[in-house]
Design an enzyme around this catalytic site. Structure first.
Site, short mmCIF file in Angstrom:
data_model
loop_
_atom_site.label_atom_id
_atom_site.label_comp_id
_atom_site.label_asym_id
_atom_site.label_seq_id
_atom_site.Cartn_x
_atom_site.Cartn_y
_atom_site.Cartn_z
N ASP A 63 0.86 -1.19 0.00
CA ASP A 63 0.00 0.00 0.00
C ASP A 63 0.90 1.23 0.00
O ASP A 63 1.50 1.58 1.02
CB ASP A 63 -0.90 -0.01 1.24
CG ASP A 63 -1.93 1.11 1.22
OD1 ASP A 63 -1.82 2.02 0.37
OD2 ASP A 63 -2.84 1.08 2.07
N TYR A 156 -9.09 15.32 -4.48
CA TYR A 156 -8.32 14.60 -5.49
C TYR A 156 -7.55 15.55 -6.39
O TYR A 156 -6.33 15.39 -6.60
CB TYR A 156 -9.28 13.73 -6.29
CG TYR A 156 -8.69 13.04 -7.49
CD1 TYR A 156 -7.77 12.00 -7.33
CD2 TYR A 156 -9.08 13.38 -8.78
CE1 TYR A 156 -7.24 11.34 -8.44
CE2 TYR A 156 -8.56 12.73 -9.89
CZ TYR A 156 -7.64 11.72 -9.71
OH TYR A 156 -7.13 11.07 -10.80
N LYS A 160 -3.49 16.16 -6.95
CA LYS A 160 -2.86 16.00 -8.26
C LYS A 160 -2.23 17.31 -8.73
O LYS A 160 -1.21 17.29 -9.44
CB LYS A 160 -3.89 15.51 -9.28
CG LYS A 160 -4.34 14.07 -9.07
CD LYS A 160 -3.20 13.08 -9.22
CE LYS A 160 -3.71 11.64 -9.32
NZ LYS A 160 -2.60 10.66 -9.40
#
Length: 256
Positions: A63, A156, A160
């Site tokens: 992970d 998100y 990014k």
């Protein structure tokens, strides 16, 4: 099995050692298949092995949201490959929320860990070897949605956006050592993860800021569309490119 579309490039990665994170399905699996088809030795990493992990690739279960997971991937790359010539930080993902205020603190941290810090940490462990060899390529997989910053995906796209900024800075840091760093930003792509996210999104109230119409080119992207861009940036064909962000979205999002 996917193979490069231009026969003259079938073996262009022969002798290259490639690590792809998030390579068990979707875009990541397409990237792995294309590298394998181009002659590379490939290790991929994901949280669990699935039946869609491309045959022929070495695999490590880890992970990358955690420091322990990142270290395990780096150690597996050294053990399985003896080093890394091409690093593709592809692992990522998000789930939508009704609005920006509905995103809990732990989701913000999870997005930073998965979509930004995983790349930072893995780069820190693997690019020193590239720098010493004065050769290597790093490709960060971002998203074309960064300019829109839709509230449902703000956690998100913010992560990014940080990845894109960091990618440009790292490119300047490593350029004197012959190591290139670039990013690929996909638009809407037909993958199992993307489909699941869209189903979650449609279950929310209106006002997410997302448009479900097809991109201007009339279809969703295919995983191989994104893989093509990644392999180009990793190849000698892109030897004069670094610090770039290549948007591959069928015209879906504004540029700038």
């Amino acid at each position: 099995m996917t193979t490069p579309r231009n026969d003259s490039r079938v073996r262009e990665f022969t002798g290259k050692r490639v690590l792809v994170t998030g390579g068990s399905r979707g875009i990541g699996a397409a990237i792995v298949r294309q590298f394998l088809g181009s002659g590379a030795e490939v290790l991929t990493a994901a949280r669990s092995r699935t039946s869609t992990v491309p045959e022929g690739a070495a695999f490590v279960e880890a992970d990358v949201r955690t420091r322990v997971g990142v270290k395990a991937v780096a150690e597996a790359a050294q053990e399985a490959l003896g080093g890394v010539d091409v690093l593709v930080n592809n692992a990522g993902g998000a789930r939508p929320f009704k609005n920006a205020w509905a995103i809990p603190d732990e989701e913000w941290q999870d997005q930073l860990d998965l979509n930004y810090l995983a790349s930072v940490r893995l780069d820190a462990l693997l690019t020193p070897g590239m720098r010493e060899r004065r050769s290597g390529a790093v490709v960060h997989v971002s998203t074309a949605a960064v300019p829109t910053s839709a509230p449902a995906f703000l956690h998100y796209t913010a992560a990014k956006a940080a990845l894109q900024n960091y990618s440009r800075g790292l490119a300047l840091e490593l350029a004197p050592f012959g190591v290139r760093v670039n990013a690929v930003s996909p638009g809407r792509t037909a993958t199992p993860g993307g489909e699941a996210t869209r189903k979650q999104q449609t279950s929310l109230d209106e006002g997410t800021g997302q448009d479900d119409t097809a991109p201007p080119l009339g279809r969703d992207g295919r995983p191989d569309d994104i893989a093509d861009a990644v392999l180009f940036l990793a190849s000698d064909r892109a030897s004069w490119l670094t610090g770039r962000n290549l948007t591959v979205d069928g015209g879906e999002f504004p540029v700038g």
